[in-house]
Write a protein that holds these residues in place. Structure first.
Motif, PDB file in Angstrom:
ATOM      1  N   ASP A 104       0.834  -1.203   0.000  1.00 58.40           N
ATOM      2  CA  ASP A 104       0.000   0.000   0.000  1.00 58.40           C
ATOM      3  C   ASP A 104       0.867   1.250   0.000  1.00 58.40           C
ATOM      4  OD1 ASP A 104      -2.368  -1.412  -0.007  1.00 58.40           O
ATOM      5  OD2 ASP A 104      -2.513  -1.482   2.180  1.00 58.40           O
ATOM      6  N   ASN A 105       0.216   2.389  -0.208  1.00 60.64           N
ATOM      7  CA  ASN A 105       0.933   3.655  -0.120  1.00 60.64           C
ATOM      8  C   ASN A 105       1.313   3.922   1.332  1.00 60.64           C
ATOM      9  OD1 ASN A 105       0.655   4.225  -2.874  1.00 60.64           O
ATOM     10  ND2 ASN A 105      -1.390   5.096  -2.548  1.00 60.64           N
ATOM     11  N   PRO A 106       2.449   4.564   1.547  1.00 61.57           N
ATOM     12  CA  PRO A 106       2.899   4.779   2.931  1.00 61.57           C
ATOM     13  C   PRO A 106       2.074   5.843   3.643  1.00 61.57           C
ATOM     14  CG  PRO A 106       4.392   5.862   1.395  1.00 61.57           C
ATOM     15  CD  PRO A 106       3.423   5.066   0.559  1.00 61.57           C
ATOM     16  N   VAL A 161      15.238   0.659   5.255  1.00 57.95           N
ATOM     17  CA  VAL A 161      14.778   0.188   6.558  1.00 57.95           C
ATOM     18  C   VAL A 161      15.163   1.202   7.638  1.00 57.95           C
ATOM     19  CG1 VAL A 161      15.040  -1.618   8.320  1.00 57.95           C
ATOM     20  CG2 VAL A 161      14.798  -2.246   5.905  1.00 57.95           C
ATOM     21  N   ALA A 162      16.369   1.727   7.552  1.00 59.83           N
ATOM     22  CA  ALA A 162      16.796   2.755   8.511  1.00 59.83           C
ATOM     23  C   ALA A 162      15.915   3.998   8.409  1.00 59.83           C
ATOM     24  CB  ALA A 162      18.259   3.113   8.279  1.00 59.83           C
ATOM     25  N   ALA A 170       9.891  10.655   5.517  1.00 62.05           N
ATOM     26  CA  ALA A 170      11.005  10.138   4.713  1.00 62.05           C
ATOM     27  C   ALA A 170      10.530   9.515   3.405  1.00 62.05           C
ATOM     28  CB  ALA A 170      11.799   9.103   5.512  1.00 62.05           C
ATOM     29  N   PHE A 171       9.226   9.259   3.291  1.00 58.78           N
ATOM     30  CA  PHE A 171       8.696   8.593   2.102  1.00 58.78           C
ATOM     31  C   PHE A 171       7.716   9.481   1.340  1.00 58.78           C
ATOM     32  CE2 PHE A 171       9.925   5.399   5.212  1.00 58.78           C
ATOM     33  CZ  PHE A 171      10.776   4.607   4.457  1.00 58.78           C
ATOM     34  N   VAL A 172       7.893  10.792   1.506  1.00 58.70           N
ATOM     35  CA  VAL A 172       7.050  11.768   0.823  1.00 58.70           C
ATOM     36  C   VAL A 172       7.815  12.334  -0.369  1.00 58.70           C
ATOM     37  CG1 VAL A 172       5.909  14.005   1.048  1.00 58.70           C
ATOM     38  CG2 VAL A 172       5.757  12.343   2.901  1.00 58.70           C
ATOM     39  N   GLY A 173       7.110  12.665  -1.448  1.00 56.94           N
ATOM     40  CA  GLY A 173       7.752  13.212  -2.628  1.00 56.94           C
ATOM     41  C   GLY A 173       8.317  12.127  -3.521  1.00 56.94           C
ATOM     42  N   ARG A 174       8.897  12.553  -4.641  1.00 55.95           N
ATOM     43  CA  ARG A 174       9.403  11.585  -5.621  1.00 55.95           C
ATOM     44  C   ARG A 174      10.495  10.704  -5.029  1.00 55.95           C
ATOM     45  NH1 ARG A 174      11.120  13.761 -11.412  1.00 55.95           N
ATOM     46  NH2 ARG A 174       8.857  14.142 -11.383  1.00 55.95           N
ATOM     47  N   THR A 175      11.439  11.324  -4.314  1.00 53.76           N
ATOM     48  CA  THR A 175      12.518  10.534  -3.719  1.00 53.76           C
ATOM     49  C   THR A 175      11.967   9.582  -2.663  1.00 53.76           C
ATOM     50  OG1 THR A 175      14.085  12.342  -4.076  1.00 53.76           O
ATOM     51  CG2 THR A 175      14.708  10.649  -2.484  1.00 53.76           C
ATOM     52  N   GLY A 176      11.026  10.063  -1.865  1.00 53.60           N
ATOM     53  CA  GLY A 176      10.430   9.205  -0.853  1.00 53.60           C
ATOM     54  C   GLY A 176       9.660   8.049  -1.455  1.00 53.60           C
ATOM     55  N   ALA A 419      19.881  16.211  21.263  1.00 58.38           N
ATOM     56  CA  ALA A 419      19.334  14.941  21.754  1.00 58.38           C
ATOM     57  C   ALA A 419      18.183  14.469  20.875  1.00 58.38           C
ATOM     58  CB  ALA A 419      18.870  15.089  23.199  1.00 58.38           C
ATOM     59  N   VAL A 420      17.340  15.402  20.418  1.00 58.82           N
ATOM     60  CA  VAL A 420      16.230  15.042  19.530  1.00 58.82           C
ATOM     61  C   VAL A 420      16.762  14.514  18.207  1.00 58.82           C
ATOM     62  CG1 VAL A 420      14.278  15.954  18.224  1.00 58.82           C
ATOM     63  CG2 VAL A 420      14.607  16.628  20.607  1.00 58.82           C
ATOM     64  N   ALA A 421      17.808  15.162  17.689  1.00 57.43           N
ATOM     65  CA  ALA A 421      18.403  14.686  16.439  1.00 57.43           C
ATOM     66  C   ALA A 421      18.950  13.274  16.605  1.00 57.43           C
ATOM     67  CB  ALA A 421      19.516  15.641  15.992  1.00 57.43           C
ATOM     68  N   ARG A 422      19.539  13.001  17.752  1.00 50.42           N
ATOM     69  CA  ARG A 422      20.050  11.643  17.976  1.00 50.42           C
ATOM     70  C   ARG A 422      18.910  10.642  18.129  1.00 50.42           C
ATOM     71  NH1 ARG A 422      24.531   9.260  22.329  1.00 50.42           N
ATOM     72  NH2 ARG A 422      24.851   7.328  21.149  1.00 50.42           N
ATOM     73  N   SER A 423      17.778  11.102  18.672  1.00 49.27           N
ATOM     74  CA  SER A 423      16.640  10.197  18.793  1.00 49.27           C
ATOM     75  C   SER A 423      16.123   9.778  17.426  1.00 49.27           C
ATOM     76  CB  SER A 423      15.517  10.857  19.608  1.00 49.27           C
ATOM     77  OG  SER A 423      14.853  11.859  18.860  1.00 49.27           O
ATOM     78  N   ASP A 424      16.306  10.643  16.420  1.00 54.06           N
ATOM     79  CA  ASP A 424      15.928  10.286  15.051  1.00 54.06           C
ATOM     80  C   ASP A 424      16.925   9.305  14.442  1.00 54.06           C
ATOM     81  OD1 ASP A 424      13.711  11.931  15.107  1.00 54.06           O
ATOM     82  OD2 ASP A 424      14.776  13.657  14.281  1.00 54.06           O
ATOM     83  N   ARG A 425      18.220   9.536  14.720  1.00 56.34           N
ATOM     84  CA  ARG A 425      19.266   8.687  14.126  1.00 56.34           C
ATOM     85  C   ARG A 425      19.419   7.365  14.866  1.00 56.34           C
ATOM     86  NH1 ARG A 425      22.313  13.245  15.078  1.00 56.34           N
ATOM     87  NH2 ARG A 425      23.590  12.004  16.509  1.00 56.34           N
ATOM     88  N   GLU A 426      19.453   7.440  16.182  1.00 53.42           N
ATOM     89  CA  GLU A 426      19.731   6.265  17.007  1.00 53.42           C
ATOM     90  C   GLU A 426      18.736   6.203  18.169  1.00 53.42           C
ATOM     91  OE1 GLU A 426      24.190   5.629  17.663  1.00 53.42           O
ATOM     92  OE2 GLU A 426      24.055   7.799  17.333  1.00 53.42           O
ATOM     93  N   PRO A 427      17.483   5.858  17.892  1.00 49.16           N
ATOM     94  CA  PRO A 427      16.500   5.869  18.974  1.00 49.16           C
ATOM     95  C   PRO A 427      16.814   4.902  20.109  1.00 49.16           C
ATOM     96  CG  PRO A 427      15.635   4.789  17.002  1.00 49.16           C
ATOM     97  CD  PRO A 427      16.910   5.456  16.607  1.00 49.16           C
TER      98      PRO A 427
END
Length: 458
Positions: A104-106, A161-162, A170-176, A419-427
């Motif tokens: 399905d669409n994301p 997957v990451a 992250a899955f919006v637009g043509r690249t997403g 810290a928020v940026a790290r929560s996105d990269r390495e939750p």
């Protein structure tokens, strides 16, 4: 002080659902551990599964021959009944449904479901992988060790997957869209091998206490849960009653502080929330729960041109103490900022209760408590992922209310922003005591700022 936890989970595979326990990472004697209810001794490590929470509870009361028997809170878990060992919706993982999700669409629910499913698969692989380390001496055929989980590792290594950890954006637009298609291709190529590798380590006999024939089909199990959402308490196999003390202790065991912050102040069964979600998702306006030091309340939220808009007026967000109070306001004629939404007439006429899903609960006070506990010495028990959901809610509220100070506190150069940026990269990265200490003050200020925009209505 926060402490190690054990969480009930459910896995659906090959049209059957099994119940087991997972101990999220905890620190003991300077080392980090995590484990499932199973046995890692012998040639093949296993995770024990059971056809019902009641069967799981019976095993927990009668057996200590497993990997969780030495866990710090196992004595508490061993006394719990079926109701306490029934997973919430955030801890049910449908391995069979992955193909349908990627087809399905994301949307945010699809992305969150895949992220959670892949995460638990990776954790099972990590706990059950008894292959020797590369530095150890191995036989020539070690590459073929059945516990190597090669397909799991290959899937988890895919960049798409990451990206699931970044959310639907992250899955919006043509690249997403291209990334979503690549994710689907990876699943088509690898998922069958992934589930085969995992299933080799799933013990559907509950350590010899149940038979595979005891498992209802996944659809039967789902229908049973929907029909009897409140009956788990009475489903204990031997009918033992549990003391009030045990009910108090379970709050210290589940949910785990390393999971997404949840645990509403409301009382509604998962089945009721799921039933209500169909309507609210359909109209594009969702019930939201906000918890701040002044209290907890319900409101509504939607997005207009990707900007958050709440039930409120002039930058003030209206909060209501119960679903009934919120429903009464919705049915009234007071002016507010959601009346212009195209689907509002449907909302105003509905009798569907406004029950928030777990991902739409923003407990800003619990994060403050966790940061304080980590700063006081509970390092290793809380990870960066706990920041994600409350920060998301705070940002939405600040955007609607026009609170620039909130974005200043979350700027990339600030400790909170980093810290928020790290929560996105390495939750899953653990919060250190010194990190939490640096975040406590800014987060408290952020919560005070957000609270200025909240109006509790009678």
């Amino acid at each position: 002080m926060a402490r190690p936890s054990i969480v009930p989970i459910a896995l659906t595979l090959d049209d059957r659902t099994g119940y087991t326990l997972w101990a999220p990472p905890w620190e003991e004697d300077g080392e980090e551990w995590q484990a499932f209810l199973g046995n890692s001794e012998g040639e093949t490590a296993t995770v024990h599964l059971f056809p019902t929470p009641a069967a799981l509870a019976a095993f927990c009361r009668s057996s200590t021959d497993h990997d969780l028997s030495d866990h710090p809170v196992w004595p508490v878990v061993a006394g719990l009944g079926a109701a306490d060992l029934t997973p919430d919706e955030d801890h049910r993982f449908d391995l069979d449904g992955v193909y349908d999700v990627v087809a399905d669409n994301p949307d945010r629910w699809a992305v969150e479901e895949l992220a959670a499913t892949f995460d638990v698969v990776g954790r099972i692989a990590e706990c059950c992988d008894t292959a020797p380390d590369e530095d150890d001496e191995t036989d020539d055929d070690s590459e073929d060790d059945e516990t190597a989980f090669e397909s799991v590792a290959e899937l988890m290594a895919q960049p798409e997957v990451a990206m699931l950890g970044l959310g639907v954006e992250a899955f919006v637009g043509r690249t997403g869209e291209e990334s979503w298609i690549k994710l689907g291709s990876s699943v088509d190529e690898l998922w069958e091998d992934v589930v085969e590798e995992v299933d080799e380590h799933l013990d559907w006999t509950g350590a010899g206490t149940v038979d595979v024939a005891d498992y209802p089909s996944a659809s039967e199990e789902s229908q049973s849960r929907a029909a009897e959402p409140e009956d788990a308490e009475a489903a204990d196999v031997d009918g033992d009653d549990h003391t009030e003390d045990e009910d108090v202790e379970v709050a210290a065991v589940v949910p785990t502080p390393t999971s997404t912050i949840s645990g509403s102040r409301l009382t509604a069964s998962p089945a009721a929330v799921a039933a209500a979600a169909g309507f609210w998702e359909g109209v594009g306006i969702l019930p939201v729960e906000v918890v701040v030091p002044e209290g907890a309340g319900l409101t509504l939220r939607c997005y207009v041109d990707d900007e958050a808009r709440f039930l409120g007026r002039d930058g003030e967000v209206f909060l209501f103490g119960t679903p009934a109070e919120l429903s009464a306001f919705i049915a009234g004629d007071e002016a507010h900022d959601l009346t212009e939404i195209a689907s509002w007439p449907e909302v105003a006429a509905t009798e569907t209760q406004p029950l928030p899903a777990d991902q739409d609960r923003y407990d800003l006070t619990e994060l403050a408590e966790l940061l304080s506990e980590v700063a006081d010495g509970a390092a290793g028990l809380v990870d960066h992922g706990v920041l994600t959901q409350p920060v998301e809610g705070a940002r939405d509220l600040a955007e609607y209310a026009g609170l620039p100070r909130v974005e200043e506190l979350l700027a990339p150069s600030t400790p909170l922003g980093q810290a928020v940026a790290r929560s996105d990269r390495e939750p899953q990265a653990a919060l250190r005591a010194e990190d939490a200490a640096a975040l406590t003050g800014p987060w408290d200020e952020l919560v005070r700022e957000v609270s200025t925009a909240l109006v509790f209505r009678d």
